[in-house]
Design a protein around this motif. Structure first.
Motif, PDB file in Angstrom:
ATOM      1  N   UNK A  59       4.808 -52.777 -46.334  1.00 13.05           N
ATOM      2  CA  UNK A  59       4.314 -52.487 -47.660  1.00 13.05           C
ATOM      3  C   UNK A  59       5.710 -53.127 -48.424  1.00 13.05           C
ATOM      4  N   UNK A  60       6.757 -52.837 -47.932  1.00 15.76           N
ATOM      5  CA  UNK A  60       7.835 -53.456 -48.659  1.00 15.76           C
ATOM      6  C   UNK A  60       8.758 -54.028 -47.400  1.00 15.76           C
ATOM      7  N   UNK A  61       9.344 -55.046 -47.867  1.00 22.70           N
ATOM      8  CA  UNK A  61      10.430 -55.559 -46.692  1.00 22.70           C
ATOM      9  C   UNK A  61       9.924 -56.123 -45.387  1.00 22.70           C
ATOM     10  N   UNK A  62      10.225 -55.751 -44.496  1.00 23.97           N
ATOM     11  CA  UNK A  62       9.656 -56.238 -43.024  1.00 23.97           C
ATOM     12  C   UNK A  62      10.536 -57.501 -42.387  1.00 23.97           C
ATOM     13  N   UNK A 100      10.540 -54.272 -34.735  1.00 29.28           N
ATOM     14  CA  UNK A 100      10.859 -53.139 -35.366  1.00 29.28           C
ATOM     15  C   UNK A 100      11.394 -51.940 -34.785  1.00 29.28           C
ATOM     16  N   UNK A 101      10.840 -51.805 -33.344  1.00 25.14           N
ATOM     17  CA  UNK A 101      12.001 -50.880 -32.429  1.00 25.14           C
ATOM     18  C   UNK A 101      12.830 -51.023 -32.014  1.00 25.14           C
ATOM     19  N   UNK A 102      13.228 -52.413 -32.152  1.00 31.11           N
ATOM     20  CA  UNK A 102      14.721 -52.743 -31.815  1.00 31.11           C
ATOM     21  C   UNK A 102      15.500 -52.629 -32.871  1.00 31.11           C
ATOM     22  N   UNK A 148      11.891 -48.660 -41.243  1.00 27.58           N
ATOM     23  CA  UNK A 148      12.392 -49.575 -40.148  1.00 27.58           C
ATOM     24  C   UNK A 148      13.919 -49.599 -40.723  1.00 27.58           C
ATOM     25  N   UNK A 149      14.740 -49.467 -39.688  1.00 27.62           N
ATOM     26  CA  UNK A 149      16.418 -49.363 -39.861  1.00 27.62           C
ATOM     27  C   UNK A 149      16.923 -50.857 -39.732  1.00 27.62           C
ATOM     28  N   UNK A 150      18.406 -50.695 -39.337  1.00 26.03           N
ATOM     29  CA  UNK A 150      19.110 -52.034 -39.438  1.00 26.03           C
ATOM     30  C   UNK A 150      19.716 -52.123 -37.751  1.00 26.03           C
ATOM     31  N   UNK A 151      19.186 -51.215 -37.036  1.00 28.99           N
ATOM     32  CA  UNK A 151      19.557 -51.235 -35.656  1.00 28.99           C
ATOM     33  C   UNK A 151      20.702 -50.103 -35.244  1.00 28.99           C
ATOM     34  N   UNK A 152      21.357 -49.615 -36.243  1.00 28.80           N
ATOM     35  CA  UNK A 152      22.391 -48.668 -35.948  1.00 28.80           C
ATOM     36  C   UNK A 152      21.765 -47.049 -35.926  1.00 28.80           C
ATOM     37  N   UNK A 153      22.203 -46.419 -34.879  1.00 35.04           N
ATOM     38  CA  UNK A 153      21.523 -45.026 -34.905  1.00 35.04           C
ATOM     39  C   UNK A 153      22.036 -44.196 -36.035  1.00 35.04           C
ATOM     40  N   UNK A 154      20.844 -43.607 -36.501  1.00 35.67           N
ATOM     41  CA  UNK A 154      21.230 -42.593 -37.670  1.00 35.67           C
ATOM     42  C   UNK A 154      21.675 -43.313 -39.053  1.00 35.67           C
ATOM     43  N   UNK A 155      21.294 -44.722 -39.100  1.00 32.33           N
ATOM     44  CA  UNK A 155      21.488 -45.434 -40.357  1.00 32.33           C
ATOM     45  C   UNK A 155      20.964 -45.316 -41.538  1.00 32.33           C
ATOM     46  N   UNK A 157      20.197 -47.424 -43.830  1.00 36.01           N
ATOM     47  CA  UNK A 157      19.666 -48.801 -44.432  1.00 36.01           C
ATOM     48  C   UNK A 157      18.261 -48.814 -44.047  1.00 36.01           C
ATOM     49  N   UNK A 158      17.447 -49.418 -44.952  1.00 33.32           N
ATOM     50  CA  UNK A 158      15.991 -49.572 -44.785  1.00 33.32           C
ATOM     51  C   UNK A 158      15.849 -51.247 -44.576  1.00 33.32           C
ATOM     52  N   UNK A 159      14.925 -51.490 -44.036  1.00 27.09           N
ATOM     53  CA  UNK A 159      14.903 -52.990 -43.740  1.00 27.09           C
ATOM     54  C   UNK A 159      13.324 -53.252 -43.980  1.00 27.09           C
ATOM     55  N   UNK A 160      12.253 -51.932 -44.026  1.00 28.84           N
ATOM     56  CA  UNK A 160      10.982 -52.324 -44.062  1.00 28.84           C
ATOM     57  C   UNK A 160      10.348 -50.747 -44.193  1.00 28.84           C
ATOM     58  N   UNK A 161       9.311 -51.001 -44.870  1.00 28.24           N
ATOM     59  CA  UNK A 161       8.437 -49.822 -44.887  1.00 28.24           C
ATOM     60  C   UNK A 161       7.025 -50.175 -44.904  1.00 28.24           C
ATOM     61  N   UNK A 162       6.472 -49.205 -44.120  1.00 30.44           N
ATOM     62  CA  UNK A 162       5.039 -49.331 -43.902  1.00 30.44           C
ATOM     63  C   UNK A 162       4.394 -47.908 -44.259  1.00 30.44           C
ATOM     64  N   UNK A 163       3.386 -47.905 -45.248  1.00 28.54           N
ATOM     65  CA  UNK A 163       2.766 -46.670 -45.781  1.00 28.54           C
ATOM     66  C   UNK A 163       1.494 -46.313 -45.553  1.00 28.54           C
ATOM     67  N   UNK A 164       1.172 -45.020 -45.156  1.00 24.63           N
ATOM     68  CA  UNK A 164      -0.144 -44.858 -45.034  1.00 24.63           C
ATOM     69  C   UNK A 164      -0.480 -43.476 -45.562  1.00 24.63           C
ATOM     70  N   UNK A 165      -1.983 -43.294 -46.052  1.00 23.33           N
ATOM     71  CA  UNK A 165      -2.480 -42.015 -46.550  1.00 23.33           C
ATOM     72  C   UNK A 165      -2.999 -41.163 -45.432  1.00 23.33           C
ATOM     73  N   UNK A 166      -2.667 -39.996 -45.005  1.00 24.39           N
ATOM     74  CA  UNK A 166      -3.347 -39.057 -43.958  1.00 24.39           C
ATOM     75  C   UNK A 166      -4.310 -38.403 -44.604  1.00 24.39           C
ATOM     76  N   UNK A 167      -5.558 -38.188 -44.588  1.00 23.41           N
ATOM     77  CA  UNK A 167      -6.652 -37.423 -45.312  1.00 23.41           C
ATOM     78  C   UNK A 167      -6.979 -36.268 -44.166  1.00 23.41           C
ATOM     79  N   UNK A 168      -6.938 -35.002 -44.558  1.00 19.30           N
ATOM     80  CA  UNK A 168      -7.427 -33.908 -43.679  1.00 19.30           C
ATOM     81  C   UNK A 168      -9.152 -34.002 -43.470  1.00 19.30           C
ATOM     82  N   UNK A 169      -9.500 -34.065 -42.071  1.00 19.42           N
ATOM     83  CA  UNK A 169     -10.774 -34.297 -41.911  1.00 19.42           C
ATOM     84  C   UNK A 169     -11.212 -32.953 -41.098  1.00 19.42           C
TER      85      UNK A 169
END
Length: 170
Positions: A59-62, A100-102, A148-155, A157-169
């Protein structure tokens, strides 16, 4: 009766083969040219519930660059996001590209961290969490983002954001 020199018929096939080879080489070159003009897509993030899933580019960055606080705030307010129905009794599965996981990632619920950051490509969370007021849920839909972070644990910094809406079913 007409006579043809030895090997004369083979010339026709040789010309056809050369034309095909030139055409194939031209197609490969054109394909490479088109690909080099394209931007590299941002990595995908996927949410799966039961047999339904939804994937989204960032949605942003990445692209690996740190986002500013202003960009991040604006991104969390974006309303043009994909949604998926979630039965509270189902498990919600989150998956990210290895790139992203890396760099480490976490799940945000309504903008707040829901879990610790990780370098795994896959996480699961019970669906009931996303509609439980104890975790900050309000009503029958929840904004969930993958940060998504920058590779440092508990940092922070944000390098990307993916957003979703969860709707109750129900």
């Amino acid at each position: 009766m007409t006579t043809m020199p030895r090997g004369g018929a083979a010339d026709v096939h040789g010309v056809v083969r050369r034309r095909r080879a030139v055409a194939a080489a031209g197609a490969v070159c054109a394909g490479l040219l088109v690909l080099s003009a394209c931007d590299k897509p941002t990595p995908l993030s996927t949410i799966t519930v039961g047999q339904s899933s939804v994937s989204e580019e960032a949605t942003c960055g990445g692209e690996g660059k740190t986002l500013t606080t202003e960009a991040l705030t604006a991104c969390l307010k974006d309303t043009d996001i994909k949604s998926i129905k979630v039965d509270p009794d189902e498990t919600v599965r989150f998956g990210v590209d290895p790139d992203v996981a890396e760099k480490r990632w976490t799940i945000l619920m309504n903008g707040q961290p829901l879990v610790e950051d990780t370098d795994k490509t896959y996480r699961t969370i019970p669906g009931s969490v996303f509609f439980n007021a104890q975790y900050g849920a309000q009503g029958d839909s929840t904004l969930v983002s993958i940060k998504a972070g920058d590779g440092k644990k508990e940092s922070q910094a944000v390098t990307g954001l993916w957003s979703f809406k969860l709707k109750k079913d129900d």
